[in-house]
Design an enzyme around this catalytic site. Structure first.
Site, short mmCIF file in Angstrom:
data_model
loop_
_atom_site.label_atom_id
_atom_site.label_comp_id
_atom_site.label_asym_id
_atom_site.label_seq_id
_atom_site.Cartn_x
_atom_site.Cartn_y
_atom_site.Cartn_z
N ASP A 1 2.36 -1.66 0.89
CA ASP A 1 1.02 -1.14 0.65
C ASP A 1 0.65 -0.07 1.69
O ASP A 1 1.02 -0.16 2.86
CB ASP A 1 0.01 -2.30 0.74
N GLU B 1 4.05 2.42 -1.75
CA GLU B 1 2.82 2.96 -2.32
C GLU B 1 2.35 4.09 -1.42
O GLU B 1 1.91 3.86 -0.29
CB GLU B 1 1.73 1.90 -2.41
#
Length: 572
Positions: free
Chosen positions: A231, A303
């Protein structure tokens, strides 16, 4: 749905492949993730097993066979770790345990066991940039405990020369708006948070932090996971002057609110060079783990809403390997007005760098932070995007429910509890019964779509040209000889044959070829001069007047209805 939507697909694609003698084959140089069908599960919304209205691990385990049914290679789970849920799990208070909302470590182990029995790989969300302010690491850092003093990013701030008052170290603004620095009264220093003030940033210049994160990775690898989706990769490092101070970021010119994230150009708080090295460090760790423990490659998804040049660096270079799948969001920027030429432009942006340099590609349909395809592009174009991302070479990434055409739900919320991204996070629609089969409880944590009786798994299984059956047919194609030859020279091509019609070709160059035609426009399209060979229709969407098994010679005119997509197959 058009009146011809009831027409059958004919033989299943798997059976067609078998009867033709064109058995699925895989290139020896293709790793599992390169052609994978990935599927994101938002755990709160996939399946509730205990009637509390919130999805959980036992619920996911009970539905893993569905992932096998629709051809999914691996699924990644949004955060399931212990958290006060200020940011729905992206604020982790214990990286080594499961939040009670979702279950227990024993439940997780059962999920892994069932996934392995089905051949579905499990990927976890890994949130390294920050923790919750309720994590024991942060408490120890506040108290300046030995080893944890600089575990987070702390600074004294600076004195205003005119007022004499203490100010934040720099003008940095958080992703969610407002200052990126918050004063901690107990420690008498500012701490950095690129996101909420309840999500303090870890200090990756501290080797102990990196060691802790490697330990987190090993903990979950030992429990059987197959990889991690990392993330917020661009935010892990910040730039600091040699004297220890932090520079102000320049104004971007994109807004008028100094408290808004877009107001500044984030040259010091995004995509720092050290982040690239960290990706290489984590990849080396996963490769070493595989060398010691065996099994398939463990994969890293990154990401990063960054330039393709930056994503290329995250993937690797001539001396280092990084994240196998730096996530490609280009097709998520398409709208209902996008033409075939727009689609080609989005594909080119990736392929001209990533394929040219690394022979790798992945295509993301949606995620928990963005509107669903039915809202971005229109319900009539859901199948078109699913066809495109699965027809292109490389891995596809599908957000749960996109395979059945789920849309945003109007979620009413007020005050501090309002979450603008809830609209795309509503419960999975399994059937037309109570709570769409998601929960036996009296309520669900978010409201169900008023359209769930029409758009659900059970109903769409019975409709031959439903979004679900189109999706399943596409997954069968991905294992065909022609689709598996994508790394061979000439194994694929794509072009806009008209302003609105996209053509993708997949071929093994000797015995099998597919042509995928997608009409992005709202007018009938007539295509001439595509070739001289005779092809068979093997997959047609709901707007098509054609049927599976029908043949066409490419020297003849091909007529495509508005929003129609077809897959044509040639055999030697």
């Amino acid at each position: 749905m058009p009146q011809w939507a009831h027409l059958g697909l004919g033989l299943s694609l798997a059976l067609i492949l078998l009867l033709s003698g064109a058995a699925p084959v895989g290139g020896a140089d293709i790793d599992w993730w390169e052609n994978a069908s990935l599927y994101q599960i938002y755990p709160r919304s996939f399946q509730d097993s205990d009637g509390d209205g919130i999805g959980d691990l036992k619920g996911i385990t009970s539905r893993l066979s569905y992932l096998k049914e629709i051809g999914i290679t691996a699924t990644w789970l949004s955060p399931i770790f212990t958290s006060p849920m200020s940011d729905f799990g992206y604020d982790i208070s214990n990286f080594y345990d499961i939040d009670p909302i979702f279950g227990t470590l024993a439940d997780f182990d059962e999920l892994i066991k069932e996934a392995k029995s089905l051949g579905v790989k499990i990927i976890l969300d890994f949130v390294p940039n920050h923790s919750s302010d309720e994590n024991e690491w942060f408490a120890k850092s506040v108290n300046r405990e030995e080893g944890y003093d600089d575990f987070y990013v702390w600074d004294d701030g600076k004195l205003n020369a005119e007022t004499g008052e203490r100010e934040a170290p720099s003008n940095w603004v958080s992703v969610f708006g407002g200052p990126m620095w918050t004063w901690n009264e107990q420690r008498q220093q500012y701490f950095l948070h690129q996101f909420q003030d309840k999500q303090p940033d870890l200090n990756f210049t501290n080797p102990m932090v990196r060691e802790h994160m490697l330990d987190v990775l090993k903990f979950w690898l030992d429990r059987g996971v197959d990889g991690f989706r990392i993330d917020a990769v661009p935010h892990i490092y910040e730039y600091r002057f040699a004297n220890g101070s932090y520079p102000d970021e320049p104004i971007s010119g994109w807004g008028s609110d100094p408290e808004a994230y877009d107001y500044h150009d984030h040259i010091y708080t995004k995509d720092q060079p050290a982040t690239v090295d960290l990706m290489y460090e984590w990849r080396a760790f996963l490769d070493a783990y595989r060398a010691e423990n065996g099994g398939d490659s463990r994969v890293l998804l990154a990401e990063a809403y960054s330039s393709v040049e930056t994503l290329s660096a995250y993937f690797g270079n001539s001396t280092h390997q990084g994240t196998q799948l730096p996530m490609n969001f280009q097709l998520m920027y398409l709208s209902g007005y996008s033409t075939a030429r727009d689609v080609v432009g989005s594909i080119d942006y990736w392929m001209n760098t990533m394929w040219k340099e690394h022979q790798t590609a992945n295509w993301v349909v949606g995620n928990h932070d963005n509107d669903r395809v039915a809202n971005r592009m229109g319900a009539h174009k859901v199948d078109l995007l699913n066809v495109i991302v699965n027809a292109l070479p490389g891995a596809s990434v599908t957000y749960y429910g996109e395979e059945i055409g789920m849309s945003n739900v109007d979620v009413q919320c007020t005050g501090d509890d309002c979450e603008h991204r809830d609209a795309e996070r509503t419960p999975m629609q399994w059937n037309s019964e109570r709570n769409a089969g998601f929960s036996q409880g009296d309520t669900t944590w978010l409201p169900l779509s008023p359209e769930y009786e029409r758009y659900n798994v059970q109903t769409e299984r019975r409709v031959s040209r439903s979004s679900l059956n189109i999706f399943k047919g596409l997954q069968e194609l991905k294992s065909s000889s022609a689709f598996m030859a994508f790394k061979e020279e000439g194994g694929f091509s794509y072009e806009a044959v008209t302003e609105q019609v996209l053509q993708i070709i997949r071929t093994n160059k000797h015995s099998e070829e597919y042509r995928i035609l997608v009409n992005m426009g709202n007018n009938m399209e007539m295509i001439d001069g595509l070739g001289t060979k005779t092809y068979e229709y093997v997959l047609v969407t709901a707007y098509s007047t054609h049927y599976a098994g029908q043949t066409v010679n490419l020297k003849d005119r091909i007529i495509l209805m508005p929003y129609e997509a077809v897959v044509l197959r040639w055999l030697a």
